[in-house]
Design an enzyme around this catalytic site. Structure first.
Site, PDB file in Angstrom:
ATOM      1  N   ASP A  67       0.830  -1.482  -0.199  1.00  0.00           N
ATOM      2  CA  ASP A  67       0.129  -0.046  -0.110  1.00  0.00           C
ATOM      3  C   ASP A  67       0.718   1.180  -0.098  1.00  0.00           C
ATOM      4  O   ASP A  67       1.944   1.203   0.346  1.00  0.00           O
ATOM      5  CB  ASP A  67      -0.616  -0.054   1.129  1.00  0.00           C
ATOM      6  CG  ASP A  67      -0.253  -0.549   2.449  1.00  0.00           C
ATOM      7  OD1 ASP A  67       1.013  -0.634   2.618  1.00  0.00           O
ATOM      8  OD2 ASP A  67      -1.088  -0.868   3.428  1.00  0.00           O
ATOM      9  N   ASN A 136      -7.712  -3.135  14.206  1.00  0.00           N
ATOM     10  CA  ASN A 136      -8.917  -3.416  13.775  1.00  0.00           C
ATOM     11  C   ASN A 136      -9.304  -4.445  12.548  1.00  0.00           C
ATOM     12  O   ASN A 136     -10.352  -4.808  12.095  1.00  0.00           O
ATOM     13  CB  ASN A 136      -9.553  -2.105  13.195  1.00  0.00           C
ATOM     14  CG  ASN A 136      -8.960  -1.644  11.998  1.00  0.00           C
ATOM     15  OD1 ASN A 136      -7.891  -2.361  11.404  1.00  0.00           O
ATOM     16  ND2 ASN A 136      -9.373  -0.380  11.284  1.00  0.00           N
ATOM     17  N   HIS A 138      -7.415  -4.724   9.762  1.00  0.00           N
ATOM     18  CA  HIS A 138      -7.313  -4.336   8.692  1.00  0.00           C
ATOM     19  C   HIS A 138      -5.721  -5.205   8.135  1.00  0.00           C
ATOM     20  O   HIS A 138      -4.822  -5.353   8.934  1.00  0.00           O
ATOM     21  CB  HIS A 138      -7.121  -2.945   8.407  1.00  0.00           C
ATOM     22  CG  HIS A 138      -5.882  -2.331   8.645  1.00  0.00           C
ATOM     23  ND1 HIS A 138      -5.766  -0.753   8.924  1.00  0.00           N
ATOM     24  CD2 HIS A 138      -4.794  -2.362   8.833  1.00  0.00           C
ATOM     25  CE1 HIS A 138      -4.742  -0.464   9.436  1.00  0.00           C
ATOM     26  NE2 HIS A 138      -4.058  -1.411   9.149  1.00  0.00           N
ATOM     27  N   GLU A 143      -9.784  -1.922   5.151  1.00  0.00           N
ATOM     28  CA  GLU A 143     -10.498  -1.413   6.291  1.00  0.00           C
ATOM     29  C   GLU A 143     -11.708  -1.947   6.701  1.00  0.00           C
ATOM     30  O   GLU A 143     -12.275  -2.420   5.694  1.00  0.00           O
ATOM     31  CB  GLU A 143     -10.589  -0.099   6.360  1.00  0.00           C
ATOM     32  CG  GLU A 143      -9.302   1.027   6.362  1.00  0.00           C
ATOM     33  CD  GLU A 143      -8.743   1.169   7.653  1.00  0.00           C
ATOM     34  OE1 GLU A 143      -8.571   0.019   8.282  1.00  0.00           O
ATOM     35  OE2 GLU A 143      -8.201   2.205   7.899  1.00  0.00           O
TER      36      GLU A 143
END
Ligand code: F6R
Length: 241
Positions: A67, A136, A138, A143
Site C-alpha cells: 500500500d 481493527n 485491517h 479497512e
C-alpha cells in the site's frame, strides 16, 4: 493456519526474516509482497544483516508493496516509498526496476490500480506475501467494511487507523485520509502468506483472525480461506490464544 508464538518482538522478526531468506534461497527470483509500519522494521534489519553476511541475494528478487498513502510524494518522509528505500532497499542488492510501489501521486487512480494488478500477474504472482495487521483487523489498508473491493484500489482510512498512524506524523491532521492498497483477493492470490503481530494491542485482532467468523468487518478473518498462512506472534499478541 500455522501459528508460531515467539517470546519477543525480536524473535518474531528473526523467524519472519528466516522464512523470507529460505524462500529466496529456494527461488532466487521470488516475488515478495511487502508491508510497512512498525512491525516489519526489525525483520528488515535482520534481512539486511543476512545480506551483509552473504546468506541471501536479492539481485533477482521482485517486490510489490502492499500500500501507499494517497497524496504523498515518494520522497515524503512518511510515504511508504521513502520508508522502503530508507529501511530496506537502499541496504541490499535489489534492482530498482524490480521494486514496485503504488504511486500515491497518480492522477489516474483507476489506471494505476489496474496496472499494479497487471504487473503482479506478469511477474507470475506473489510467491510470499508478508503482512502486518491493524488493531481493527485491517490487512494492507483494507479497512473493516460491509463490502470490500477485492482488487487494488483507493480506500478511505478509518478514524482508528488515522489515530494509530498519527504517531508517525507531526499531528493527526497531517495523516492522509486516503491510501492505495492491494485488495483482499490480490493478497489471497499469493502462494504463501506470513502475518506478523507484536503486542497486546493486536491480540484481539489476532484471535479473530484465527477463529473469528469470516467477515469483511474484520478483513484479516478472510485469511482463514487461504491454505498456506503462517501467523507469527509474540507473547503479547498471543494473550487470547
Ligand atoms: C502497512 C500495512 C498495514 C500495517 C498495519 C500494522 O503496509 O499494510 O496493514 O501492517 O497497519 O501497522 P504497524 O506494524 O505499524 O502496527
Amino acid at each position: 493456519m500455522k501459528v508460531l508464538i515467539e517470546k519477543s518482538y525480536n524473535k518474531i522478526s528473526k523467524k519472519a526474516a528466516y522464512l523470507v531468506k529460505q524462500q529466496i534461497n529456494e527461488k532466487p527470483n521470488s516475488v515478495l509482497g511487502l508491508p510497512t509500519g512498525s512491525t516489519p522494521l526489525r525483520m528488515y534489519d535482520e534481512l539486511i544483516e543476512m545480506y551483509e553476511r552473504g546468506e541471501v541475494d536479492f539481485s533477482k528478487v521482485i517486490t510489490f508493496n502492499l500500500d501507499e498513502y494517497y497524496g504523498l510524494p515518494p520522497d515524503h518522509p512518511q510515504s511508504y516509498n521513502y520508508y522502503m528505500w530508507n529501511n530496506f532497499f537502499d541496504h541490499i542488492n535489489i534492482k530498482k526496476e524490480n521494486v514496485h510501489i503504488l504511486d500515491g501521486m497518480t492522477n489516474n487512480i483507476e489506471r494505476e490500480c489496474l496496472e499494479y494488478e497487471t504487473k503482479i500477474k506478469n511477474a507470475g504472482g506473489i510467491d510470499l506475501q508478508i503482512l502486518g495487521i491493524g488493531p481493527n483487523g485491517h490487512i494492507g489498508f483494507n479497512e473493516p467494511s460491509e463490502t470490500l473491493n477485492d482488487k487494488t484500489h483507493l480506500v478511505t482510512l478509518t478514524e482508528e487507523t488515522i489515530e494509530a498512524n498519527s504517531r508517525f506524523f507531526d499531528s493527526k491532521e497531517k495523516v492522509p485520509e486516503k491510501a492505495l492498497t492491494m485488495g483482499i483477493s490480490t493478497i489471497l492470490k499469493s502462494d504463501k502468506i506470513i502475518i506478523m503481530a507484536s503486542g497486546e494491542s493486536k491480540a484481539s485482532a489476532i484471535k479473530k483472525t484465527l477463529s473469528g467468523q469470516i467477515n469483511t468487518c474484520t478483513p484479516s478473518t478472510l485469511l482463514q480461506t487461504h491454505s498456506n498462512v503462517t501467523v507469527i506472534v509474540d507473547q503479547g499478541a498471543a494473550i487470547y490464544l
